[in-house]
Scaffold this active site. Sequence first.
Site, PDB file in Angstrom:
ATOM      1  N   GLU A  94       0.778  -1.231   0.000  1.00 54.58           N
ATOM      2  CA  GLU A  94       0.000   0.000   0.000  1.00 54.58           C
ATOM      3  C   GLU A  94       0.818   1.294   0.000  1.00 54.58           C
ATOM      4  O   GLU A  94       0.403   2.282  -0.568  1.00 54.58           O
ATOM      5  CB  GLU A  94      -0.926   0.001   1.223  1.00 54.58           C
ATOM      6  CG  GLU A  94      -1.975  -1.096   1.197  1.00 54.58           C
ATOM      7  CD  GLU A  94      -2.941  -0.931   0.038  1.00 54.58           C
ATOM      8  OE1 GLU A  94      -3.536   0.156  -0.106  1.00 54.58           O
ATOM      9  OE2 GLU A  94      -3.091  -1.904  -0.736  1.00 54.58           O
ATOM     10  N   SER A 115     -37.896 -29.641  46.930  1.00 55.40           N
ATOM     11  CA  SER A 115     -37.200 -30.379  47.987  1.00 55.40           C
ATOM     12  C   SER A 115     -35.683 -30.367  47.876  1.00 55.40           C
ATOM     13  O   SER A 115     -35.000 -30.873  48.769  1.00 55.40           O
ATOM     14  CB  SER A 115     -37.686 -31.835  48.005  1.00 55.40           C
ATOM     15  OG  SER A 115     -39.003 -31.894  48.500  1.00 55.40           O
TER      16      SER A 115
END
Length: 803
Positions: free
Chosen positions: A126, A407
Amino acid sequence: MSDQSPPAGWTPRDPDTPPGGTNGPDGTGGTDGKARRGRTGRRRLLPTWRMVLGAVLLLALLIGGGLVAGYLLVDIPPANAAATAQSNVYLYSDGSQIARDGEVNRVNVPLSQIPLTVQEAVLAAEDRDFYSERAVDPKAMVRAAWNTATGKGTQSGSTITQQYVKNYYLGQEQTIKRKAKEFFIAIKLGREKSKAYILEGYLNTSYFGRNAYGIQAASQAYYGKDVSNLTTAEGAYLATLLNSPSAFDVVSHPQSRTRALARWNYVLDGMVKKGWLPAAERATTRFPEPGKVRAAAGLSGQRGYLVEAIKEYILDRGILDDKTLAEGGYRITTTIDRHHQADLVAAVDDQMLGRLDPDTRKADRVVRAGGVSIDPATGKVVAMYGGVDYTRQYVNNATRHDYQVASTFKPFVFAAAVENGSRTQDGRRITPYTVYNGDNKRPVVGGRIRFAPENEGQISYGDITVNTATDLSVNAVYAQMAVDVGTARVKKTAIDLGIPEDTPNFVVGPAMALGTLQASVLDMTQAYATLADHGRRTPYTFLEEIAKGGDKIALPERHSVQAISREAADTTTSMLVSVVDNGTGTAALAAGHPAAGKTGTGELDRSAWFAAYTPNLVTVVAMMGQDPDTGTLQSLYGALGEPRIGGGGYPARIWAAYTKSALEGTDPVDFELDLQPGAAQPPPSPSTQSDPPQETPGDDTPSPPRRPTPPSGGQDNGGQDSGGRTQGGRDNGGQNGGGGDNGGRTQGGQDTGGRTQGGQDDGGTSQGDEGGPTTGTQGGAGSGGWDGGGVIGGPRPPSAFLE
């Protein structure tokens, strides 16, 4: 003086004579007799050199002033939302990915984590002069602006600095206004920031295709690895993609392979020219084939439940606030074990989901499941099941707080009794062998609130030991025990074990012993983990590490504390071992490891629980009923083709299947227990026992279990209650005298007349179990036992209380 004569040779000017007039001897105005000609014709339209020079100077002044004004007026703006939006990446404990929680697939990394050759590959592709050039390239800017204005196509901002400004501060629109802003911001950024800062920002904001923003996301998308592990060849290919991300993906667009390879070679050749790559290495570099295109990891299946639970954990503990977490970029390594997670999902699928048929059975539409598994020694959550699919059922069944725990709360009552050295109303110390009256609707004595709880199936058991009452989950015994201990002490013990104090319906009173509070599956797993670790509570956690940009986020310290005494925890465990071996949790024996656990069934059968543990793994599984359309809680009657669903059925079977897989390859480990004094002594002699349980007059219920005659007695009929552990069981005809060999578990117990003939299958566990026998059913855990897996024969009346 004003009348002085002019100097010699000076011709006075006549004010009335125009310039160039007749001042000469010939009247032409010239000293030589020739006229000075003016600009005529087209020449009059051309600017003079003075005019040109003035215009140039004016234009330069305007441009210079504009540049100065632009530089002063255009500030570096905050980053745009798209640039800062990142994904948070959630990982299993082994580093493999669970999910990302953002739409933008970006994870920023510091420049130091990006290999130098990868950085140089990007520069070769680039901007090869990045480190030596200025921040802007005016020629490229003018060219790009002209092409845009004249419709000749778009052109990039040329330098990496300009591209970074476009990505991070502005946007991708191609307008002259944006180009102008880009110009000034780039200049200012180049003066104020280092090249390294700009390159790092560029690499983290550029788009590489495959929905990957930034070099780290691209590395994962194309090569399935962390950016720090990229090779030079791989880095060069990712740099190639910057020129045309979609077109140069050789997997998605094989027709562009030639162009992509040409660009890749261009990048590598550029690295050689700049001296960044030795020519010899370049000659041996081969094209690195990228991996297949993978769909972005969403939040379907269990991923969404895990992500939401972990987020909630982070926010609740103030590790990060909501806004900061939403900004993203965090790499969150969790405690979730990938293999355990898969085992838990498979267990639910095999034991429950695969058996649902909502098209045929309407009741199957309401079935939900939740599960959590914790390592008790570390507090790490190793697996969690939140529901069938996060995209279909958004509520996490493992963390919700709207179902009674039933329970499964009872062990906390007994633990509180041992912890506080509690005694019965008549002064007897509470141990596993303390005798209580277990008659149905027996009024609780000593409390300020009148309470006469129903037993499951409205069965009266007479005088039974606490151990037997735990095996059979007798409500009358535990409601009385809660008052004997003190309900405030019971609540404190539950909180010490790990139940949050602000749990819904956590109301002090005798009914709390039956599990009316609405704790989550996760909360219950934490509490049972404390029991499993001998009373030492280690706060649970989902997190191993949180990091962002190379920095680790501090996690809250987790200190283990001795929440209750080892004696209290271990004595409770000893009774829960009996529940699995002899009571309502026998389905857990299929795990093949010693286990302690407790079943529970919520009021109106809206929930069914199994909470259990081995010495090194704690897991709680719950089934729940919820209308998929309205969200209202529903009973599980008729689900999976069974009249009733109990905790010892599908939840226990899921638990067993998961635990067996999770602990595969490990040797079974026995519990090492330190019991309270009196907990290990044999049960009272038969002469101290009451008559067998009696049916409550006036109740339309089946006959209670009767004392059997060997060898037809199993765990309940001839085992634990009437002739088992107490009268003819472990001592007088059970395991010892006639039990293990001559009429107990072998001949009259588990095999011949116990679990097989009179036990789980033909009348054992069921007839003394949490629902007892019903018309036409004698089966125990296998064919009719309530919470031992049981089909009882029909739903209980709507008025029935929870087990």
